[in-house]
Motif scaffolding. Structure first.
Motif, mmCIF file in Angstrom:
data_model
loop_
_atom_site.group_PDB
_atom_site.id
_atom_site.type_symbol
_atom_site.label_atom_id
_atom_site.label_comp_id
_atom_site.label_asym_id
_atom_site.label_seq_id
_atom_site.Cartn_x
_atom_site.Cartn_y
_atom_site.Cartn_z
ATOM 1 N N TYR A 1 11.632 -1.820 -4.169
ATOM 2 C CA TYR A 1 12.338 -0.741 -3.932
ATOM 3 C C TYR A 1 11.952 0.342 -2.747
ATOM 4 N N ALA A 2 12.588 1.175 -2.410
ATOM 5 C CA ALA A 2 12.007 2.135 -1.447
ATOM 6 C C ALA A 2 12.620 3.338 -1.679
ATOM 7 N N SER A 3 11.899 4.362 -1.364
ATOM 8 C CA SER A 3 12.348 5.928 -1.549
ATOM 9 C C SER A 3 11.556 6.653 -0.565
ATOM 10 N N ASP A 4 12.030 7.581 0.093
ATOM 11 C CA ASP A 4 11.009 8.334 1.024
ATOM 12 C C ASP A 4 10.943 9.799 0.242
ATOM 13 N N ARG A 5 11.202 9.643 -1.028
ATOM 14 C CA ARG A 5 11.142 11.008 -1.670
ATOM 15 C C ARG A 5 9.614 10.905 -2.682
ATOM 16 N N ILE A 6 9.176 9.651 -2.593
ATOM 17 C CA ILE A 6 7.765 9.607 -3.370
ATOM 18 C C ILE A 6 6.690 10.026 -2.518
ATOM 19 N N ILE A 7 6.116 11.015 -2.716
ATOM 20 C CA ILE A 7 5.095 11.742 -1.930
ATOM 21 C C ILE A 7 3.720 11.531 -2.524
ATOM 22 N N GLY A 8 3.600 10.628 -3.655
ATOM 23 C CA GLY A 8 2.006 10.326 -3.849
ATOM 24 C C GLY A 8 2.116 9.658 -5.448
ATOM 25 N N ALA A 9 1.082 9.060 -5.561
ATOM 26 C CA ALA A 9 0.927 8.373 -7.029
ATOM 27 C C ALA A 9 -0.735 8.585 -7.348
ATOM 28 N N LEU A 10 -0.851 9.037 -8.702
ATOM 29 C CA LEU A 10 -2.017 9.019 -9.114
ATOM 30 C C LEU A 10 -2.245 7.864 -10.351
ATOM 31 N N PRO B 1 0.864 -9.954 -9.533
ATOM 32 C CA PRO B 1 1.053 -8.875 -8.530
ATOM 33 C C PRO B 1 0.861 -8.948 -7.180
ATOM 34 N N ILE B 2 1.914 -8.396 -6.275
ATOM 35 C CA ILE B 2 1.652 -8.511 -5.076
ATOM 36 C C ILE B 2 0.672 -7.407 -4.647
ATOM 37 N N LEU B 3 -0.500 -7.804 -4.225
ATOM 38 C CA LEU B 3 -1.591 -6.662 -3.860
ATOM 39 C C LEU B 3 -1.193 -6.358 -2.238
ATOM 40 N N GLU B 4 -0.669 -5.205 -2.033
ATOM 41 C CA GLU B 4 -0.329 -4.683 -0.828
ATOM 42 C C GLU B 4 -0.369 -3.299 -0.727
ATOM 43 N N PRO B 5 -0.809 -2.576 0.593
ATOM 44 C CA PRO B 5 -0.832 -1.120 0.487
ATOM 45 C C PRO B 5 0.506 -0.650 0.041
ATOM 46 N N LEU B 6 0.249 0.560 -0.859
ATOM 47 C CA LEU B 6 1.554 1.231 -1.212
ATOM 48 C C LEU B 6 1.833 1.940 0.054
ATOM 49 N N PRO B 7 3.384 2.181 0.129
ATOM 50 C CA PRO B 7 3.935 2.929 1.154
ATOM 51 C C PRO B 7 3.939 4.407 0.947
ATOM 52 N N PHE B 8 3.020 4.992 0.127
ATOM 53 C CA PHE B 8 2.907 6.564 -0.075
ATOM 54 C C PHE B 8 1.343 6.510 -0.528
ATOM 55 N N PRO B 9 0.847 7.826 -0.276
ATOM 56 C CA PRO B 9 -0.408 8.245 -0.652
ATOM 57 C C PRO B 9 -0.761 7.966 -2.132
ATOM 58 N N GLU C 1 -8.409 -0.764 -3.569
ATOM 59 C CA GLU C 1 -8.391 -0.874 -2.076
ATOM 60 C C GLU C 1 -7.203 -1.658 -1.592
ATOM 61 N N ARG C 2 -6.911 -2.619 -2.359
ATOM 62 C CA ARG C 2 -5.660 -3.329 -2.024
ATOM 63 C C ARG C 2 -4.395 -2.461 -2.041
ATOM 64 N N PHE C 3 -4.104 -1.478 -2.809
ATOM 65 C CA PHE C 3 -3.215 -0.790 -2.867
ATOM 66 C C PHE C 3 -3.253 0.390 -1.873
ATOM 67 N N GLY C 4 -4.326 0.392 -1.110
ATOM 68 C CA GLY C 4 -4.593 1.566 -0.241
ATOM 69 C C GLY C 4 -4.917 2.873 -0.888
ATOM 70 N N ALA C 5 -5.492 2.851 -1.913
ATOM 71 C CA ALA C 5 -5.694 4.258 -2.468
ATOM 72 C C ALA C 5 -6.941 4.796 -2.288
ATOM 73 N N GLN C 6 -7.255 5.874 -2.404
ATOM 74 C CA GLN C 6 -8.306 6.651 -2.316
ATOM 75 C C GLN C 6 -8.879 6.504 -3.936
ATOM 76 N N ILE C 7 -10.375 6.113 -3.788
ATOM 77 C CA ILE C 7 -10.781 5.873 -5.420
ATOM 78 C C ILE C 7 -11.735 7.093 -5.570
ATOM 79 N N GLN C 8 -11.435 7.286 -6.875
ATOM 80 C CA GLN C 8 -12.247 8.557 -7.626
ATOM 81 C C GLN C 8 -13.078 7.591 -8.921
#
Length: 197
Positions: free
Chosen positions: A86-95, A117-125, A147-154
């Motif tokens: 799916y796609a939505s430009d209202r998603i501003i991020g994910a924890l 799962p398809i391991l590709e960068p998420l379209p939001f931070p 890293e595959r999801f393009g997430a900042q790691i903590q």
């Protein structure tokens, strides 16, 4: 984080396998975040991939507000699978907290529907919070998936699966990453206004 403010952001809580119980930080956050709701698939105990992803899409469609996903465990994979379909430009991020290794050979039969799962960068931070001793994902695997999801790691040390058994309570420190996602969105919005103004 000021939890009593009137916030236009809609928080969607995305628990993992068997849902998050009353002492889980997700449940406690849901009570404190004024504009939040929980993903509600019908197959908590025997997770069905499409049921979980479609339920999340219903939750997204239920609001016109900007959205931040707050996902734990199998919920993090659900968010990634939702983003693929799916796609939505209202998603501003994910924890994304405690990403499980759903590709491991000993994956329980009950969650096999999420094993490819398809391991590709998420379209939001996204910010991925990982524990050093998560029983459901070696730290190296958690890092790889993040890293595959393009997430900042903590990395937060030895907190198991970062759930109610981890002794986090309302996990006040975890709330700072929500603020980071909000601030990042605000900065992007202001930058966009500057470029187009």
């Amino acid at each position: 984080m000021n939890m009593n403010r009137s916030d236009p952001i809609h928080y969607i809580i995305v628990p993992g396998y068997q849902n998050s119980g009353p002492d889980h930080w997700q449940t406690l956050w849901e009570k404190r975040l004024l504009n939040s709701r929980r993903n509600q698939p019908s197959s908590w105990d025997h997770p069905e991939h499409d049921d979980w992803v479609i339920a999340l899409n219903r939750a997204v469609d239920s609001t016109t507000d900007p959205i931040i996903f707050i996902a734990h465990s199998l919920g993090t994979i659900t968010v990634a699978e939702w983003a693929r379909q799916y796609a939505s430009d209202r998603i501003i991020g994910a924890l994304l907290v405690a990403i499980p290794d759903v590709q491991r050979p000993d994956l329980p039969e009950v969650i096999q529907g999420f094993s490819n799962p398809i391991l590709e960068p998420l379209p939001f931070p996204a910010i991925a919070v990982l524990s050093n001793n998560d029983p459901y994902a070696a730290l190296s695997r958690g890092r790889l998936l993040a890293e595959r999801f393009g997430a900042q790691i903590q990395e937060i040390g030895n907190y198991g699966h970062i759930n109610h058994e981890s002794g986090l309570g309302e996990w006040e420190i975890g709330l700072k990453w929500l603020d980071q996602l909000i601030q990042f969105n605000t900065q992007q919005h202001q930058s966009g206004k500057t470029r187009t103004g």
